[in-house]
Design an enzyme around this catalytic site. Structure first.
Site, PDB file in Angstrom:
ATOM      1  N   GLY A  53      19.355  48.764  -9.193  1.00  0.00           N
ATOM      2  CA  GLY A  53      19.178  47.384  -9.658  1.00  0.00           C
ATOM      3  C   GLY A  53      18.458  46.591  -8.599  1.00  0.00           C
ATOM      4  N   LEU A  54      18.084  45.386  -8.966  1.00  0.00           N
ATOM      5  CA  LEU A  54      17.336  44.505  -8.056  1.00  0.00           C
ATOM      6  C   LEU A  54      18.158  44.145  -6.823  1.00  0.00           C
ATOM      7  CD1 LEU A  54      15.940  42.013 -10.733  1.00  0.00           C
ATOM      8  CD2 LEU A  54      14.583  43.665  -9.414  1.00  0.00           C
ATOM      9  N   SER A  55      17.465  43.670  -5.793  1.00  0.00           N
ATOM     10  CA  SER A  55      18.168  43.122  -4.629  1.00  0.00           C
ATOM     11  C   SER A  55      19.038  41.958  -5.104  1.00  0.00           C
ATOM     12  CB  SER A  55      17.136  42.623  -3.609  1.00  0.00           C
ATOM     13  OG  SER A  55      17.780  42.004  -2.528  1.00  0.00           O
ATOM     14  N   GLY A  56      20.273  41.935  -4.657  1.00  0.00           N
ATOM     15  CA  GLY A  56      21.179  40.853  -5.048  1.00  0.00           C
ATOM     16  C   GLY A  56      21.781  41.039  -6.429  1.00  0.00           C
ATOM     17  N   SER A  57      21.574  42.210  -7.044  1.00  0.00           N
ATOM     18  CA  SER A  57      22.112  42.428  -8.403  1.00  0.00           C
ATOM     19  C   SER A  57      23.613  42.689  -8.386  1.00  0.00           C
ATOM     20  CB  SER A  57      21.390  43.603  -9.079  1.00  0.00           C
ATOM     21  OG  SER A  57      21.532  44.783  -8.309  1.00  0.00           O
ATOM     22  N   GLY A  58      24.120  43.155  -7.239  1.00  0.00           N
ATOM     23  CA  GLY A  58      25.552  43.446  -7.143  1.00  0.00           C
ATOM     24  C   GLY A  58      25.853  44.932  -6.965  1.00  0.00           C
ATOM     25  N   LYS A  59      24.841  45.725  -6.669  1.00  0.00           N
ATOM     26  CA  LYS A  59      25.047  47.174  -6.533  1.00  0.00           C
ATOM     27  C   LYS A  59      26.140  47.520  -5.526  1.00  0.00           C
ATOM     28  CE  LYS A  59      20.831  47.868  -5.031  1.00  0.00           C
ATOM     29  NZ  LYS A  59      20.287  46.509  -5.055  1.00  0.00           N
ATOM     30  N   SER A  60      26.001  46.975  -4.303  1.00  0.00           N
ATOM     31  CA  SER A  60      26.943  47.332  -3.236  1.00  0.00           C
ATOM     32  C   SER A  60      28.339  46.821  -3.554  1.00  0.00           C
ATOM     33  CB  SER A  60      26.508  46.712  -1.895  1.00  0.00           C
ATOM     34  OG  SER A  60      25.264  47.219  -1.539  1.00  0.00           O
ATOM     35  N   SER A 104      16.176  51.633  -5.521  1.00  0.00           N
ATOM     36  CA  SER A 104      15.546  52.811  -6.166  1.00  0.00           C
ATOM     37  C   SER A 104      14.725  52.366  -7.379  1.00  0.00           C
ATOM     38  CB  SER A 104      16.596  53.860  -6.535  1.00  0.00           C
ATOM     39  OG  SER A 104      17.746  53.321  -7.131  1.00  0.00           O
TER      40      SER A 104
HETATM   41  S1  PPS Z   1      14.492  50.855  -2.044  1.00  0.00           S
HETATM   42  O1  PPS Z   1      13.563  50.086  -2.878  1.00  0.00           O
HETATM   43  O2  PPS Z   1      15.464  51.609  -2.847  1.00  0.00           O
HETATM   44  O3  PPS Z   1      13.766  51.724  -1.118  1.00  0.00           O
HETATM   45  O4  PPS Z   1      15.285  49.768  -1.204  1.00  0.00           O
HETATM   46  P1  PPS Z   1      16.703  49.924  -0.457  1.00  0.00           P
HETATM   47  O5  PPS Z   1      16.680  51.071   0.478  1.00  0.00           O
HETATM   48  O6  PPS Z   1      17.795  49.871  -1.467  1.00  0.00           O
HETATM   49  O7  PPS Z   1      16.767  48.621   0.452  1.00  0.00           O
HETATM   50  C1  PPS Z   1      16.935  47.362  -0.165  1.00  0.00           C
HETATM   51  C2  PPS Z   1      17.520  46.343   0.824  1.00  0.00           C
HETATM   52  O8  PPS Z   1      16.561  46.030   1.825  1.00  0.00           O
HETATM   53  C3  PPS Z   1      16.449  44.620   1.994  1.00  0.00           C
HETATM   54  N1  PPS Z   1      15.012  44.327   1.849  1.00  0.00           N
HETATM   55  C4  PPS Z   1      14.244  44.449   0.748  1.00  0.00           C
HETATM   56  N2  PPS Z   1      14.508  44.760  -0.540  1.00  0.00           N
HETATM   57  C5  PPS Z   1      13.469  44.816  -1.418  1.00  0.00           C
HETATM   58  N3  PPS Z   1      12.181  44.557  -1.091  1.00  0.00           N
HETATM   59  C6  PPS Z   1      11.869  44.245   0.192  1.00  0.00           C
HETATM   60  N4  PPS Z   1      10.592  44.019   0.527  1.00  0.00           N
HETATM   61  C7  PPS Z   1      12.915  44.173   1.162  1.00  0.00           C
HETATM   62  N5  PPS Z   1      12.946  43.886   2.489  1.00  0.00           N
HETATM   63  C8  PPS Z   1      14.226  43.991   2.886  1.00  0.00           C
HETATM   64  C9  PPS Z   1      17.372  43.950   1.022  1.00  0.00           C
HETATM   65  O9  PPS Z   1      18.455  43.464   1.780  1.00  0.00           O
HETATM   66  C10 PPS Z   1      17.852  45.065   0.092  1.00  0.00           C
HETATM   67  O10 PPS Z   1      19.261  45.062  -0.075  1.00  0.00           O
HETATM   68  P2  PPS Z   1      19.994  44.764  -1.477  1.00  0.00           P
HETATM   69  O11 PPS Z   1      21.414  45.182  -1.221  1.00  0.00           O
HETATM   70  O12 PPS Z   1      19.337  45.598  -2.538  1.00  0.00           O
HETATM   71  O13 PPS Z   1      19.858  43.303  -1.693  1.00  0.00           O
END
Ligand code: PPS
Length: 201
Positions: A35-42, A109
């Site tokens: 899911g998107l960043s901040g979606s609540g996955k963790s 992912s």
């Molecule tokens: S991926 O796309 O699966 O390779 O990303 P991932 O390894 O899950 O890492 C996502 C976390 O990295 C931080 N972060 C970013 N996310 C998305 N795009 C960019 N450019 C980026 N830069 C830093 C962010 O904190 C993500 O964490 P989550 O928990 O998803 O918010």
């Protein structure tokens, strides 16, 4: 084409996968949260892991930010680095499954092909895709780490959902619409799936 690996020979193990599963009394699986960043996955993966512990299940959570501090500290966020990020995590998750452990992964992912590649790396039924379906507008409003604000300001490039793609799962085993469900309800839905499919008794 010759490769440095052509002289590397695979070793069979004396103790088998079946014996490890028997010892742990469980059926190992990858619970792949996407899911998107901040979606609540963790947050949801942590809640599921707590429930597994309550059920005496042995699990391990691989988390995006944490893995990027260690194993994948050399990788950034271009498309090809994300592909390599997920490939390595898939290999690690496969080892955990082989150890007899239930592994939860919480990575954006973003690409269907990479997630399907991990599914293909493990045995039938050993990959359960959990779509943490939170619309971009909601993630952006939550913005728990202030990253969307930075991305909108142009301070972070290739940010998922802003200027980098996210391909939603086509047929996830578990679909969590977090706008309508609490964290506890999401965790319950994952556990209900595991019970229904016989991963948990
Ligand atoms: S991926 O796309 O699966 O390779 O990303 P991932 O390894 O899950 O890492 C996502 C976390 O990295 C931080 N972060 C970013 N996310 C998305 N795009 C960019 N450019 C980026 N830069 C830093 C962010 O904190 C993500 O964490 P989550 O928990 O998803 O918010």
């Amino acid at each position: 084409m010759s490769s440095e690996n052509e002289n590397v020979v695979w070793h069979g193990h004396t103790v088998t996968f079946e014996e490890r599963c028997q010892l742990k009394q469980q059926q190992p699986v990858i619970l792949w949260f996407t899911g998107l960043s901040g979606s609540g996955k963790s947050t949801i993966a942590n809640a599921v892991e707590s429930k597994l512990l309550e059920n005496q299940r042995h699990s391990y959570l691989l988390d995006g930010d944490n893995v990027r501090h260690g194993l994948n500290r050399d990788l950034g966020f271009s498309d090809h680095e994300r592909v390599e990020n997920i490939r390595r995590i898939g290999e690690v998750a496969k080892l955990f499954v082989d150890s007899g452990t239930i592994v939860l992964t919480a990575f954006i992912s973003p690409f269907v092909a990479d997630r399907e590649q991990v599914r293909a790396m493990v045995g039938p039924g050993q990959f359960v895709e959990v779509f943490v379906d939170t619309p971009l507008a909601v993630c952006e409003q939550r913005d728990p780490k202030g990253l969307y604000k930075k991305a909108r300001a142009g301070e972070i490039k290739h940010f998922t959902g802003i200027d980098s793609a996210y391909e939603p799962p086509l047929a996830p085993e578990v679909h969590l619409q977090t706008e309508y469900l609490s964290v506890a309800e999401c965790a319950d839905k994952v556990v209900a799936y595991l019970l229904e499919k016989g991963y948990l008794q």
